[in-house]
Design an enzyme around this catalytic site. Structure first.
Site, short mmCIF file in Angstrom:
data_model
loop_
_atom_site.label_atom_id
_atom_site.label_comp_id
_atom_site.label_asym_id
_atom_site.label_seq_id
_atom_site.Cartn_x
_atom_site.Cartn_y
_atom_site.Cartn_z
N MET A 178 36.67 -7.88 10.58
CA MET A 178 35.57 -9.37 10.79
C MET A 178 35.78 -10.65 9.89
O MET A 178 36.14 -11.37 11.15
CB MET A 178 34.58 -9.20 11.02
CG MET A 178 33.35 -10.13 11.38
SD MET A 178 33.63 -10.59 13.43
CE MET A 178 32.35 -9.51 14.15
N LYS A 224 6.78 7.31 -15.72
CA LYS A 224 6.94 8.57 -15.97
C LYS A 224 5.14 9.53 -16.36
O LYS A 224 4.95 10.89 -16.26
CB LYS A 224 7.82 8.57 -16.99
CG LYS A 224 8.51 10.51 -16.78
CD LYS A 224 9.50 11.02 -17.81
CE LYS A 224 10.17 12.33 -17.90
NZ LYS A 224 11.55 12.33 -18.13
N GLU A 282 22.05 6.75 -3.52
CA GLU A 282 20.60 6.21 -3.52
C GLU A 282 20.76 5.67 -1.75
O GLU A 282 19.69 5.36 -1.36
CB GLU A 282 19.55 5.70 -4.28
CG GLU A 282 19.56 6.17 -5.74
CD GLU A 282 19.93 6.87 -6.74
OE1 GLU A 282 21.42 6.24 -6.57
OE2 GLU A 282 20.38 7.45 -7.70
N PHE A 296 15.63 3.76 -22.00
CA PHE A 296 17.14 4.40 -21.33
C PHE A 296 16.72 3.56 -19.54
O PHE A 296 15.34 4.36 -19.38
CB PHE A 296 17.04 4.84 -21.64
CG PHE A 296 18.66 5.89 -21.05
CD1 PHE A 296 19.82 5.59 -20.80
CD2 PHE A 296 18.42 7.12 -20.33
CE1 PHE A 296 20.49 6.28 -20.45
CE2 PHE A 296 18.98 7.84 -20.15
CZ PHE A 296 20.24 7.48 -19.88
N GLN A 297 17.72 3.21 -18.78
CA GLN A 297 17.31 3.54 -17.04
C GLN A 297 16.46 2.78 -17.20
O GLN A 297 15.75 2.88 -16.22
CB GLN A 297 17.25 5.07 -16.86
CG GLN A 297 18.57 5.43 -16.82
CD GLN A 297 18.51 6.80 -16.53
OE1 GLN A 297 17.35 7.56 -15.63
NE2 GLN A 297 20.27 6.92 -15.88
C1 LIG Z 1 28.41 -4.80 2.08
C2 LIG Z 1 29.18 -6.02 2.36
N1 LIG Z 1 30.32 -6.63 1.88
C3 LIG Z 1 30.94 -7.46 2.60
C4 LIG Z 1 30.11 -8.44 3.90
C5 LIG Z 1 30.74 -8.93 4.78
N2 LIG Z 1 32.26 -8.41 5.72
C6 LIG Z 1 30.61 -8.16 7.06
S1 LIG Z 1 32.28 -8.00 8.37
C7 LIG Z 1 33.18 -7.16 6.76
C8 LIG Z 1 34.54 -6.40 7.90
C9 LIG Z 1 34.46 -4.79 7.92
O1 LIG Z 1 35.06 -4.63 8.36
P1 LIG Z 1 35.76 -2.87 8.85
O2 LIG Z 1 34.26 -2.40 8.32
O3 LIG Z 1 36.71 -2.59 8.86
O4 LIG Z 1 35.35 -3.40 10.11
P2 LIG Z 1 35.69 -4.28 11.33
O5 LIG Z 1 34.98 -5.39 11.31
O6 LIG Z 1 36.51 -3.67 11.30
O7 LIG Z 1 35.42 -3.30 12.34
C10 LIG Z 1 32.88 -8.26 6.00
C11 LIG Z 1 33.82 -7.23 4.84
C12 LIG Z 1 29.69 -7.17 3.80
N3 LIG Z 1 28.83 -7.39 5.65
N4 LIG Z 1 29.11 -6.03 3.55
#
Ligand SMILES: Cc1ncc(C[n+]2csc(CCOP(=O)(O)OP(=O)(O)O)c2C)c(N)n1
Length: 580
Positions: A492, A181, A69, A131-132
């Site tokens: 990052m 529903k 979803e 449920f749900q």
């Molecule tokens: C759903 C979610 N969980 C955690 C984060 C925290 N977060 C921000 S950037 C990042 C790393 C992303 O890694 P990747 O997708 O490999 O991209 P890159 O930075 O290597 O380009 C994380 C874990 C987030 N933004 N979104």
């Protein structure tokens, strides 16, 4: 809501009870009435009546069956952001609704018009931990413009009408309609959809002419003005007005991440993005400005850094359609609540072209910053540099691709190295920063714009959050190209650990990953890989030429950092720049 008396007046008494429409029928009719022809969704028990009706309406509404979803909501967001139309989602109660929440919050933060229809347990079971059952209205309340729990089938046409109006009007955003529903099953003698009146004004009030005049006077008086422009420019369709206004007065323009494409990046007046990973020139110009004209922005902390030292010498004129945005983070000297396009047109009617000489010394200073610290990176013979990938993508697509991204380093490199020239050309998760946004958003955009080349630039981490939607892309022949910037890390986060946590790489190694080429093939898509600089161009060309869904695994330098960087909560002048 519409008054009961008005509803009663519209009751159609000519039908026998068995011929009366069900709530589900009324819902579908109402959606058709709103011009909906596309729904992203996933069925379940609480929405079976609606799905049954949707099947009968399949010549008018196409339903796209996703694999999760969250994907449905991001697809609806991609669809909405590519076109400006509202995206529509249909999911079941309980886990269907909770899986949708990330997307709903994402749409809320990025002001994206979507209508999300959720099933709910029958009314008599609400509050019994059935449920749900989840309290969808409660869970989504903080991240919607509005939500409804529909109690009577007869309310549905008016609710749908109002929901679409709310999603699209003012500052756009998500609206949730939760339908028990028994409400979708109930037959009722009310179906006079064409008679649903519309008590809402679709006009935005013009801002007071004196305030507009005052703003223009301040802009003309300023010695070091900067236009700081955000997603509001794109949402309001104010791009041409902004261009005319900036050119007329030779004003420097810096867009936010959400504002990229709202002003052509390659235009000489454009300083590039501002904020944490913005350009040195943009951040310095804001820091030294004496007047900041903030247009359709919300002074996000990724832009302002330390609030106390953000644009410390500047008077601030803030124009935004959402009064809640004004004064939330920065108290403006002059606030204009209104549609930014209309306000810019008011400004335009009050000014004449000004000589460029007026701002000569300001522009000299800005050009100095641009020359001393342009966006740059060190090349490499042996490893693919991520910045090169984006430059190559720009070259191979003539700068015309519609790009979506996930969140992380790759997102910032896209913002820095792909100069966007038109609005709605970049679709990214700005406010919530949702990993996994890129692929489904690209699919929604592709569906809306079938002739457009759509490329999702994603991280190897983010891609793995929603990559199951490859099945949906293949099923519906949505020929998106997915460029995985594969650095084997949650890049990052690794960068922050390198820079601010003594290089303690705590839980960021994701080098154990599927073979992305085989994964693509397993889903029936084409898989490509570039691991060395010499093969990058050819591989990317082949992938972009491929007619169907294509995944390109680009193995990039693992420990490259996004530069420059203003550390979180710091003064823009403490920007860390790379030494060359
Ligand atoms: C759903 C979610 N969980 C955690 C984060 C925290 N977060 C921000 S950037 C990042 C790393 C992303 O890694 P990747 O997708 O490999 O991209 P890159 O930075 O290597 O380009 C994380 C874990 C987030 N933004 N979104």
């Amino acid at each position: 809501m519409i008054a009961q008396q008005e509803i009663d007046n519209r009751v159609d008494t000519s039908r026998a009870p068995a011929e009366m429409p069900t709530g589900a029928e009324m819902l579908i009719q109402a959606l058709v009435h709103e011009g909906v022809d596309t729904i992203f969704g996933y069925p379940g028990g609480a929405v079976l009546h609606i799905y049954d009706e949707l099947w009968r309406a399949r010549d008018r509404i196409t339903h796209y069956l996703v694999r999760h979803e969250q994907g449905a909501v991001h697809m609806a967001e991609g669809y909405a952001r590519a076109t400006g139309r509202a995206g529509v989602v249909l999911v079941t109660s309980g886990p269907g609704a909770t899986n949708a929440v990330t997307g709903i919050a994402n749409a809320y933060m990025d002001s994206t018009p979507i209508v999300v229809i959720t099933g709910q347990v029958p009314k008599h079971l609400i509050g019994t931990d059935a449920f749900q059952e989840v309290d969808t209205v409660g869970i989504t309340r903080p991240c919607v413009k509005h939500n409804y729990l529909v109690r009577e089938a007869t309310d549905l046409p008016a609710v749908v009408r109002e929901a679409f109006h709310l999603a699209r009007s003012g500052r756009p955003g998500p609206v949730v309609i939760d339908i028990p529903k028994d409400v979708s099953a109930a037959r009722s003698n009310y179906s006079r959809l064409d008679h649903v009146s519309f008590p809402f004004s679709t006009q935005t009030a013009r801002v007071n002419q004196n305030s507009a005049r005052e703003a223009v006077q301040q802009i003309l008086k300023a010695k070091r003005p900067v236009l700081y422009v955000g997603g509001g420019i794109v949402n309001s369709g104010a791009v041409d007005s902004l261009l005319s206004f900036a050119e007329l007065l030779s004003l420097p323009v810096t867009p936010t991440l959400m504002g990229l494409g709202g002003f052509p990046s390659s235009h000489p007046l454009c300083l590039g993005m501002l904020g944490m990973h913005g350009t040195y020139a943009a951040n310095m110009a804001v820091a030294e400005s004496d007047l900041l004209v903030a247009l359709g922005v919300r002074f996000d902390d990724r832009v302002t850094g330390k609030l106390a030292t953000f644009a410390p010498h500047a008077r601030v004129i803030h124009v935004d359609i959402d009064p809640a945005n004004i004064g939330k983070n920065v108290t403006p000297t002059l606030a204009l609540t209104g549609d930014v396009g209309q306000v810019l047109d008011q400004f335009l009617s009050l000014v004449q072209e000004q000589s460029k000489e007026r701002l000569r010394s300001w522009w000299d200073q800005i050009r100095g910053w641009q020359l001393s610290q342009p966006l740059r990176f060190t090349g490499s013979q042996n490893q693919i540099k991520p910045q090169t990938v984006i430059r190559e993508l720009h070259r191979l697509t003539n700068g015309e691709a519609l790009i979506t991204t996930d969140v992380g380093q790759h997102q910032m490199w896209v913002a820095q190295f792909y100069p966007f020239t038109r609005p709605r050309q970049l679709i990214t998760s700005g406010g919530l920063g949702t990993m996994g946004f890129g692929l489904p958003a690209a699919m929604g955009a592709q569906l809306a714009l079938p002739d457009q080349l759509v490329v999702a630039v994603v991280g190897d981490g983010g891609f793995q959050m929603t990559n199951q939607e490859l099945a949906t892309a293949v099923q519906y022949d949505l020929p998106v190209k997915i460029l995985i910037m594969n650095n084997g890390y949650l890049g990052m986060v690794r960068q922050w650990q390198e820079m601010f946590y003594d290089r303690t790489y705590s839980e960021v190694d994701i080098s154990v990953a599927p073979d992305f080429v085989k994964l693509a093939e397993a889903y029936g898509a084409a898989g490509f890989r570039a691991a060395r600089p010499a093969e990058l161009r050819e591989v990317m060309e082949a992938a972009l030429r491929h007619k169907g869904v294509a995944v390109v695994d680009v193995v990039v330098e693992k420990e490259e950092n996004v530069s420059p960087m203003v550390p979180a909560g710091a003064d823009a002048r403490q920007m860390i720049t790379q030494k060359f």
